[in-house]
Design a protein around this motif. Sequence first.
Motif, PDB file in Angstrom:
ATOM      1  N   ARG B 234       0.833  -1.208   0.000  1.00 44.89           N
ATOM      2  CA  ARG B 234       0.000   0.000   0.000  1.00 44.89           C
ATOM      3  C   ARG B 234       0.863   1.252   0.000  1.00 44.89           C
ATOM      4  NH1 ARG B 234      -2.964   3.367   4.007  1.00 44.89           N
ATOM      5  NH2 ARG B 234      -1.346   2.661   5.409  1.00 44.89           N
ATOM      6  N   ILE B 235       1.879   1.301   0.887  1.00 48.38           N
ATOM      7  CA  ILE B 235       2.775   2.463   0.911  1.00 48.38           C
ATOM      8  C   ILE B 235       4.248   2.067   0.927  1.00 48.38           C
ATOM      9  CG2 ILE B 235       1.163   4.161   1.884  1.00 48.38           C
ATOM     10  CD1 ILE B 235       2.336   3.519   4.674  1.00 48.38           C
ATOM     11  N   GLY B 236       4.556   0.806   0.627  1.00 45.28           N
ATOM     12  CA  GLY B 236       5.956   0.419   0.428  1.00 45.28           C
ATOM     13  C   GLY B 236       6.670  -0.127   1.643  1.00 45.28           C
ATOM     14  N   GLU B 237       5.947  -0.331   2.738  1.00 47.51           N
ATOM     15  CA  GLU B 237       6.628  -0.823   3.933  1.00 47.51           C
ATOM     16  C   GLU B 237       6.554  -2.343   4.068  1.00 47.51           C
ATOM     17  OE1 GLU B 237       4.739   2.181   5.801  1.00 47.51           O
ATOM     18  OE2 GLU B 237       6.478   3.493   5.704  1.00 47.51           O
ATOM     19  N   ARG B 238       5.353  -2.910   3.849  1.00 44.05           N
ATOM     20  CA  ARG B 238       5.277  -4.374   3.868  1.00 44.05           C
ATOM     21  C   ARG B 238       6.125  -4.955   2.732  1.00 44.05           C
ATOM     22  NH1 ARG B 238      -1.165  -4.996   4.061  1.00 44.05           N
ATOM     23  NH2 ARG B 238      -0.990  -3.002   2.994  1.00 44.05           N
ATOM     24  N   SER B 239       6.159  -4.247   1.594  1.00 48.53           N
ATOM     25  CA  SER B 239       6.952  -4.773   0.473  1.00 48.53           C
ATOM     26  C   SER B 239       8.448  -4.660   0.736  1.00 48.53           C
ATOM     27  CB  SER B 239       6.555  -4.107  -0.839  1.00 48.53           C
ATOM     28  OG  SER B 239       6.446  -2.717  -0.711  1.00 48.53           O
ATOM     29  N   ALA B 240       8.849  -3.764   1.647  1.00 49.08           N
ATOM     30  CA  ALA B 240      10.262  -3.731   2.033  1.00 49.08           C
ATOM     31  C   ALA B 240      10.627  -5.026   2.766  1.00 49.08           C
ATOM     32  CB  ALA B 240      10.551  -2.516   2.920  1.00 49.08           C
ATOM     33  N   HIS B 241       9.668  -5.572   3.499  1.00 48.39           N
ATOM     34  CA  HIS B 241       9.872  -6.847   4.203  1.00 48.39           C
ATOM     35  C   HIS B 241      10.087  -7.964   3.175  1.00 48.39           C
ATOM     36  CE1 HIS B 241       8.491 -10.384   6.622  1.00 48.39           C
ATOM     37  NE2 HIS B 241       8.975  -9.722   7.647  1.00 48.39           N
ATOM     38  N   THR B 242       9.276  -7.956   2.114  1.00 50.63           N
ATOM     39  CA  THR B 242       9.441  -8.960   1.054  1.00 50.63           C
ATOM     40  C   THR B 242      10.739  -8.724   0.292  1.00 50.63           C
ATOM     41  OG1 THR B 242       7.055  -9.278   0.866  1.00 50.63           O
ATOM     42  CG2 THR B 242       8.403  -9.873  -1.061  1.00 50.63           C
ATOM     43  N   TRP B 243      11.078  -7.450   0.052  1.00 54.37           N
ATOM     44  CA  TRP B 243      12.373  -7.141  -0.577  1.00 54.37           C
ATOM     45  C   TRP B 243      13.496  -7.753   0.260  1.00 54.37           C
ATOM     46  CZ3 TRP B 243      16.613  -4.683   1.463  1.00 54.37           C
ATOM     47  CH2 TRP B 243      17.657  -4.411   0.567  1.00 54.37           C
ATOM     48  N   PHE B 244      13.403  -7.608   1.579  1.00 51.95           N
ATOM     49  CA  PHE B 244      14.434  -8.156   2.466  1.00 51.95           C
ATOM     50  C   PHE B 244      14.549  -9.669   2.284  1.00 51.95           C
ATOM     51  CE2 PHE B 244      15.964 -10.034   6.386  1.00 51.95           C
ATOM     52  CZ  PHE B 244      17.061  -9.249   6.694  1.00 51.95           C
ATOM     53  N   VAL B 245      13.403 -10.336   2.218  1.00 53.55           N
ATOM     54  CA  VAL B 245      13.419 -11.801   2.066  1.00 53.55           C
ATOM     55  C   VAL B 245      14.090 -12.194   0.757  1.00 53.55           C
ATOM     56  CG1 VAL B 245      11.973 -13.834   1.721  1.00 53.55           C
ATOM     57  CG2 VAL B 245      11.383 -12.171   3.501  1.00 53.55           C
ATOM     58  N   LEU B 246      13.667 -11.560  -0.345  1.00 49.38           N
ATOM     59  CA  LEU B 246      14.158 -11.979  -1.657  1.00 49.38           C
ATOM     60  C   LEU B 246      15.610 -11.544  -1.894  1.00 49.38           C
ATOM     61  CD1 LEU B 246      10.958 -11.191  -3.744  1.00 49.38           C
ATOM     62  CD2 LEU B 246      11.850 -13.465  -3.177  1.00 49.38           C
ATOM     63  N   HIS B 247      15.939 -10.321  -1.523  1.00 46.03           N
ATOM     64  CA  HIS B 247      17.249  -9.756  -1.856  1.00 46.03           C
ATOM     65  C   HIS B 247      18.298 -10.103  -0.811  1.00 46.03           C
ATOM     66  CE1 HIS B 247      20.193  -6.509  -2.841  1.00 46.03           C
ATOM     67  NE2 HIS B 247      19.715  -6.651  -4.065  1.00 46.03           N
ATOM     68  N   GLU B 248      17.930 -10.020   0.462  1.00 46.95           N
ATOM     69  CA  GLU B 248      18.921 -10.169   1.524  1.00 46.95           C
ATOM     70  C   GLU B 248      19.017 -11.603   2.046  1.00 46.95           C
ATOM     71  OE1 GLU B 248      19.970  -7.116   0.522  1.00 46.95           O
ATOM     72  OE2 GLU B 248      20.702  -6.824   2.569  1.00 46.95           O
ATOM     73  N   ILE B 249      17.898 -12.304   2.144  1.00 46.52           N
ATOM     74  CA  ILE B 249      17.972 -13.689   2.656  1.00 46.52           C
ATOM     75  C   ILE B 249      18.216 -14.667   1.512  1.00 46.52           C
ATOM     76  CG2 ILE B 249      16.745 -15.557   3.845  1.00 46.52           C
ATOM     77  CD1 ILE B 249      15.299 -13.540   5.520  1.00 46.52           C
ATOM     78  N   LEU B 250      17.413 -14.568   0.443  1.00 48.07           N
ATOM     79  CA  LEU B 250      17.545 -15.537  -0.649  1.00 48.07           C
ATOM     80  C   LEU B 250      18.581 -15.118  -1.693  1.00 48.07           C
ATOM     81  CD1 LEU B 250      13.832 -16.665  -1.177  1.00 48.07           C
ATOM     82  CD2 LEU B 250      15.629 -17.721   0.215  1.00 48.07           C
ATOM     83  N   GLY B 251      19.099 -13.891  -1.576  1.00 50.73           N
ATOM     84  CA  GLY B 251      20.206 -13.486  -2.447  1.00 50.73           C
ATOM     85  C   GLY B 251      19.826 -13.231  -3.898  1.00 50.73           C
ATOM     86  N   GLN B 252      18.549 -12.901  -4.155  1.00 53.32           N
ATOM     87  CA  GLN B 252      18.154 -12.533  -5.514  1.00 53.32           C
ATOM     88  C   GLN B 252      18.804 -11.191  -5.862  1.00 53.32           C
ATOM     89  OE1 GLN B 252      15.792 -14.307  -7.764  1.00 53.32           O
ATOM     90  NE2 GLN B 252      16.858 -15.725  -6.435  1.00 53.32           N
ATOM     91  N   THR B 253      19.335 -11.055  -7.076  1.00 48.98           N
ATOM     92  CA  THR B 253      20.128  -9.855  -7.360  1.00 48.98           C
ATOM     93  C   THR B 253      19.277  -8.658  -7.799  1.00 48.98           C
ATOM     94  OG1 THR B 253      20.532 -10.793  -9.527  1.00 48.98           O
ATOM     95  CG2 THR B 253      22.295 -11.013  -7.888  1.00 48.98           C
ATOM     96  N   SER B 254      18.206  -8.900  -8.550  1.00 47.93           N
ATOM     97  CA  SER B 254      17.438  -7.762  -9.038  1.00 47.93           C
ATOM     98  C   SER B 254      16.042  -7.741  -8.421  1.00 47.93           C
ATOM     99  CB  SER B 254      17.339  -7.791 -10.560  1.00 47.93           C
ATOM    100  OG  SER B 254      16.526  -6.726 -11.002  1.00 47.93           O
ATOM    101  N   VAL B 255      15.921  -7.068  -7.299  1.00 42.93           N
ATOM    102  CA  VAL B 255      14.629  -6.937  -6.620  1.00 42.93           C
ATOM    103  C   VAL B 255      14.454  -5.469  -6.261  1.00 42.93           C
ATOM    104  CG1 VAL B 255      13.178  -7.725  -4.715  1.00 42.93           C
ATOM    105  CG2 VAL B 255      15.014  -9.212  -5.570  1.00 42.93           C
ATOM    106  N   ARG B 256      13.350  -4.891  -6.665  1.00 39.47           N
ATOM    107  CA  ARG B 256      13.088  -3.487  -6.350  1.00 39.47           C
ATOM    108  C   ARG B 256      11.799  -3.364  -5.538  1.00 39.47           C
ATOM    109  NH1 ARG B 256      13.127  -1.079 -12.196  1.00 39.47           N
ATOM    110  NH2 ARG B 256      12.747  -3.272 -12.658  1.00 39.47           N
TER     111      ARG B 256
END
Lengths: 100, 287
Positions: B234-256
């Motif tokens: 809705r305002i980009g905060e819950r999706s920051a949590h998903t960004w963290f999962v994909l980019h920082e935990i799972l190491g996906q390189t291109s996640v915005r």
Amino acid sequence: MCGAVAGGPALPANVDLGKEAIIQGIVTRDGHPVPNAYVRLLDKTGEFTAEVPTSATGQFRFFAGPGTWTLRTLAPGAQADRQVAAALGSIAELEIVLPA
Amino acid sequence: MSRSDSLVDANWVEAHRSDPNVVLVEVDEDTQAYDKGHIAGAVRIDWKDDLQDRVRRDFVNKPEFEALLSSRGIGNEHTVVFYGGNNNWFASYAYWYFKLYGHGDVKLLDGGRKRWELDSRELVTEVPSRPATSYVAQEQDRSIRAFRQEVEDAIGSVNLIDVRSPDEYAGRILAPAHLPQEQSQRPGHIPTAVNIPWSKAANDDGTFKSDDELRALYGEAGVDFGQDTIAYCRIGERSAHTWFVLHEILGQTSVRNYDGSWTEYGALVGVPISLGDNPGGPEGGVA
């Protein structure tokens, strides 16, 4: 209830009650409010929808949609699930009593 | 990035209690939570007052970010450990935000404030005083932030993940259920976006699920790990949590993270919207 105040936290003045399906209440243990609990709102399929920490007076509130919901309360050393029905224009009020 | 680079547990925090190079920062949706008690030594950052521009809808600029961190006693060389309530929702947002401005070493306390409280660990009310620093930020790293035109161009071509609750995705409600419902946007979701609620990545106690569980969660919902991904809410905060999962935990390189999210997209004139429980085709409509 000793020291526990019924109802949710004070409603913001700009909320139109007719458009909201509110679920609110208080978490207690041994008749006392529990200020360090977390209340999770799960939809009818068990999917997480929202979570709030209880206030200093043990209270919580959700602006849900009409329907049946589960409130899952987590507190140190205790967990409780409660079913609740919400409807537009009304406030579903409940007390969640944790095992002592 | 991986789980061990980006997550720490409560024992790690306890062990680094007196490490001057580690700064604990609490960021909560409920900005008063810090006053009720916080982990000893933690400073507070307010996601709204500190991190949002006061006038336009955008983040604080680079000099303002530098002034904020300097005043909180956060130096470029410090390890910043974020934690907060609600599965680290706003703490993840602050993590992403610090990465956006190029901070080197950022971590999340797994489980955040909730797990800490459920374990009955100590919270204090004493506010620490840290000596001011002279923080120098980088230019924003646009490789982790998406804007509306990029999102429109992504329809039907890259992974779009709508991380809101199923009822928000389908258009039955417009805001999370603990907030009053807003009316300024059209309900629905961006066409072709799959719905993977952010909260599915976390256990009840707020800790992240295992790497295998996370990979299965996104893979089974149709995310192609070989493709770029944009997450929104809705305002980009819950999706920051998903960004963290994909980019920082799972190491996906291109996640915005699309921080404009539904409050922006749902208010745009003329863009396609899908309504209902299915992703729908690129043209939108009732899916």
